[in-house]
Design an enzyme around this catalytic site. Structure first.
Site, PDB file in Angstrom:
ATOM      1  N   GLY A 152       0.810  -1.222   0.000  1.00  0.00           N
ATOM      2  CA  GLY A 152       0.000   0.000   0.000  1.00  0.00           C
ATOM      3  C   GLY A 152       0.840   1.267   0.000  1.00  0.00           C
ATOM      4  O   GLY A 152       0.364   2.327  -0.405  1.00  0.00           O
ATOM      5  N   GLU A 190       1.709   1.779  -3.541  1.00  0.00           N
ATOM      6  CA  GLU A 190       0.475   2.228  -4.199  1.00  0.00           C
ATOM      7  C   GLU A 190       0.194   3.704  -3.902  1.00  0.00           C
ATOM      8  O   GLU A 190      -0.313   4.425  -4.759  1.00  0.00           O
ATOM      9  CB  GLU A 190      -0.697   1.342  -3.750  1.00  0.00           C
TER      10      GLU A 190
HETATM   11  N1  DAK Z   1       2.585  -3.522   9.089  1.00  0.00           N
HETATM   12  C1  DAK Z   1       2.761  -3.484  10.429  1.00  0.00           C
HETATM   13  N2  DAK Z   1       3.944  -3.294  11.014  1.00  0.00           N
HETATM   14  C2  DAK Z   1       5.015  -3.134  10.239  1.00  0.00           C
HETATM   15  C3  DAK Z   1       4.912  -3.170   8.841  1.00  0.00           C
HETATM   16  C4  DAK Z   1       3.625  -3.369   8.256  1.00  0.00           C
HETATM   17  N3  DAK Z   1       3.407  -3.341   6.919  1.00  0.00           N
HETATM   18  N4  DAK Z   1       6.146  -2.996   8.321  1.00  0.00           N
HETATM   19  C5  DAK Z   1       6.974  -2.852   9.359  1.00  0.00           C
HETATM   20  N5  DAK Z   1       6.294  -2.935  10.514  1.00  0.00           N
HETATM   21  C6  DAK Z   1       6.831  -2.832  11.870  1.00  0.00           C
HETATM   22  C7  DAK Z   1       7.542  -4.103  12.281  1.00  0.00           C
HETATM   23  O1  DAK Z   1       6.600  -5.055  12.727  1.00  0.00           O
HETATM   24  C8  DAK Z   1       8.435  -3.602  13.379  1.00  0.00           C
HETATM   25  O2  DAK Z   1       7.668  -3.419  14.555  1.00  0.00           O
HETATM   26  P1  DAK Z   1       8.255  -3.893  15.979  1.00  0.00           P
HETATM   27  O3  DAK Z   1       8.583  -5.326  15.833  1.00  0.00           O
HETATM   28  O4  DAK Z   1       9.479  -3.020  16.182  1.00  0.00           O
HETATM   29  O5  DAK Z   1       7.135  -3.571  16.919  1.00  0.00           O
HETATM   30  C9  DAK Z   1       8.841  -2.217  12.883  1.00  0.00           C
HETATM   31  O6  DAK Z   1       7.849  -1.839  11.925  1.00  0.00           O
HETATM   32  C10 DAK Z   1      10.185  -2.194  12.197  1.00  0.00           C
HETATM   33  O7  DAK Z   1      10.184  -3.181  11.200  1.00  0.00           O
HETATM   34  P2  DAK Z   1      11.278  -4.356  11.095  1.00  0.00           P
HETATM   35  O8  DAK Z   1      11.859  -4.639  12.428  1.00  0.00           O
HETATM   36  O9  DAK Z   1      10.663  -5.465  10.346  1.00  0.00           O
HETATM   37  O10 DAK Z   1      12.386  -3.614  10.214  1.00  0.00           O
HETATM   38  P3  DAK Z   1      13.426  -4.285   9.219  1.00  0.00           P
HETATM   39  O11 DAK Z   1      14.370  -3.203   8.832  1.00  0.00           O
HETATM   40  O12 DAK Z   1      13.972  -5.555   9.760  1.00  0.00           O
HETATM   41  O13 DAK Z   1      12.547  -4.689   7.929  1.00  0.00           O
HETATM   42  C11 DAK Z   1      10.873  -4.318   6.202  1.00  0.00           C
HETATM   43  C12 DAK Z   1      11.931  -3.677   7.160  1.00  0.00           C
HETATM   44  C13 DAK Z   1      10.129  -3.164   5.523  1.00  0.00           C
HETATM   45  C14 DAK Z   1      11.599  -5.131   5.135  1.00  0.00           C
HETATM   46  C15 DAK Z   1       9.934  -5.229   7.026  1.00  0.00           C
HETATM   47  O14 DAK Z   1       9.418  -4.459   8.117  1.00  0.00           O
HETATM   48  C16 DAK Z   1       8.767  -5.719   6.230  1.00  0.00           C
HETATM   49  O15 DAK Z   1       8.885  -6.649   5.418  1.00  0.00           O
HETATM   50  N6  DAK Z   1       7.585  -5.164   6.486  1.00  0.00           N
HETATM   51  C17 DAK Z   1       6.362  -5.609   5.857  1.00  0.00           C
HETATM   52  C18 DAK Z   1       6.245  -5.009   4.498  1.00  0.00           C
HETATM   53  C19 DAK Z   1       5.041  -5.522   3.785  1.00  0.00           C
HETATM   54  O16 DAK Z   1       4.814  -6.728   3.597  1.00  0.00           O
HETATM   55  N7  DAK Z   1       4.218  -4.574   3.343  1.00  0.00           N
HETATM   56  C20 DAK Z   1       3.026  -4.877   2.571  1.00  0.00           C
HETATM   57  C21 DAK Z   1       1.869  -4.920   3.522  1.00  0.00           C
HETATM   58  S1  DAK Z   1       0.469  -5.559   2.706  1.00  0.00           S
HETATM   59  C22 DAK Z   1      -6.086  -5.274  -0.408  1.00  0.00           C
HETATM   60  C23 DAK Z   1      -5.139  -4.926  -1.238  1.00  0.00           C
HETATM   61  C24 DAK Z   1      -3.942  -4.388  -0.788  1.00  0.00           C
HETATM   62  C25 DAK Z   1      -3.711  -4.235   0.512  1.00  0.00           C
HETATM   63  C26 DAK Z   1      -4.688  -4.594   1.399  1.00  0.00           C
HETATM   64  C27 DAK Z   1      -5.859  -5.125   0.947  1.00  0.00           C
HETATM   65  N8  DAK Z   1      -7.351  -5.889  -0.924  1.00  0.00           N
HETATM   66  C28 DAK Z   1      -7.624  -5.716  -2.333  1.00  0.00           C
HETATM   67  C29 DAK Z   1      -8.136  -6.694  -0.210  1.00  0.00           C
HETATM   68  C30 DAK Z   1      -2.436  -3.756   0.949  1.00  0.00           C
HETATM   69  C31 DAK Z   1      -1.580  -4.620   1.442  1.00  0.00           C
HETATM   70  C32 DAK Z   1      -0.272  -4.279   1.967  1.00  0.00           C
HETATM   71  O17 DAK Z   1       0.248  -3.158   1.916  1.00  0.00           O
END
Ligand code: DAK
Length: 261
Positions: free
Chosen positions: A112, A115
């Site tokens: 997102g 996006e």
């Molecule tokens: N959500 C919640 N918390 C998050 C987060 C996220 N997307 N990204 C990072 N954080 C949090 C981590 O949990 C961590 O929190 P604590 O553990 O300190 O409490 C803090 O931010 C720091 O992150 P990291 O410790 O993981 O930091 P690193 O440097 O190790 O890693 C990273 C950075 C960006 C690579 C990693 O945090 C990561 O992979 N984050 C997730 C990224 C991700 O997968 N984003 C996409 C989310 S899904 C829909 C369509 C679309 C969507 C929804 C619905 N429909 C059509 C139904 C949208 C979906 C998305 O965006």
């Protein structure tokens, strides 16, 4: 204004800087953050004298790391649908706002978050930025407009590769695929974004907005209709005070003073 998760400042140049401010979670858009963004864009984004808007993320690491995974994981299907519908509305407001927008991608722009950058008109990335759509790792796919906006920017093949693998790309790779317009050293991202915004802010605002509408709406249309739209929009520019001022200033060899009228 009283927002917890966004900050906004407007500079005397007419450039506004909107910062998503939830650095402890890499600016991930939980409901409260998305609502702050939506309420601000819908109700409090200045309509007068805002000539260009920069959107960026708080802290040194992330633009926006996507939707909030922790919160999404506990949502019911109804809540999830509301969340997605609302994000679509908010991103649409940014895309359709007459004021041009620049995403200053100062770090991770994922899901997102990517996006959101795509909903802006122009994207500048720090050389440290990483962009991608990790949604398929979570059992969803980019559905806040991403699967549609990205294919219009980079073509179906590369877009599918990014979406199907969920892998991130570097800023340089994003540049080579047209996902961002420019890559700059990390320390100067805001300086570069402001310079770009200021160069837009100096121009005739109604002409810039009309051009934005011509490009955005025209690219959704069949060519003849798009050309008709272009004619209507350019006609509307001709009748503005700014058009008279711009041409007069040129002939008088001075800088124009545009009023947005
Ligand atoms: N959500 C919640 N918390 C998050 C987060 C996220 N997307 N990204 C990072 N954080 C949090 C981590 O949990 C961590 O929190 P604590 O553990 O300190 O409490 C803090 O931010 C720091 O992150 P990291 O410790 O993981 O930091 P690193 O440097 O190790 O890693 C990273 C950075 C960006 C690579 C990693 O945090 C990561 O992979 N984050 C997730 C990224 C991700 O997968 N984003 C996409 C989310 S899904 C829909 C369509 C679309 C969507 C929804 C619905 N429909 C059509 C139904 C949208 C979906 C998305 O965006």
């Amino acid at each position: 204004m009283g927002y917890e998760y966004i900050k906004f400042e407007k500079e005397p140049t007419g450039v506004g800087i909107l910062t998503i401010h939830r650095p402890k979670a890499l600016n991930a858009l939980n409901w409260d953050t998305l609502r702050d963004l939506g309420n601000f864009v819908e109700n409090d984004l200045p309509k007068e004298k805002l000539r260009a808007l920069i959107i960026t993320g708080s802290g040194d690491k992330a633009f926006v790391a996507g939707a909030d995974i922790a919160q999404m994981s506990g949502m019911s299907s109804t809540e999830f649908k509301d969340y997605v519908d609302y994000a679509h509305k908010v991103y649409g407001l940014i895309t359709d706002n007459p004021c041009p927008s620049i995403a200053a991608i100062n770090g991770y722009a994922l899901g997102g978050g990517c996006e959101l950058a795509l909903a802006c008109d122009i994207r500048i990335a720090s050389e440290k930025a990483k962009l991608g759509f990790p949604e398929v790792k979570l059992g969803i796919f980019p559905g806040w407009g991403g699967s549609q906006r990205i294919t219009r920017i980079m073509g179906n093949g590369k877009a599918k590769e990014l979406i199907f693998t969920g892998e991130m790309v570097s800023a340089e790779e994003a540049l080579s695929h047209g996902l961002v317009e420019k890559v700059v050293p990390h320390e100067v991202i805001m300086k570069e974004a402001k310079e770009l915004a200021e160069s837009i802010a100096k121009r005739a605002p109604l002409a810039v907005s009309a051009a934005k509408k011509a490009v955005n709406s025209g690219s959704e249309m069949e060519l003849q209709k798009a050309l008709e739209l272009e004619k209507t929009l350019i006609d509307s520019c001709f009748d503005t005070e700014d058009r008279a001022e711009g041409m007069k200033a040129f002939l008088e060899k001075r800088d124009p003073e545009f009023k947005g009228k």
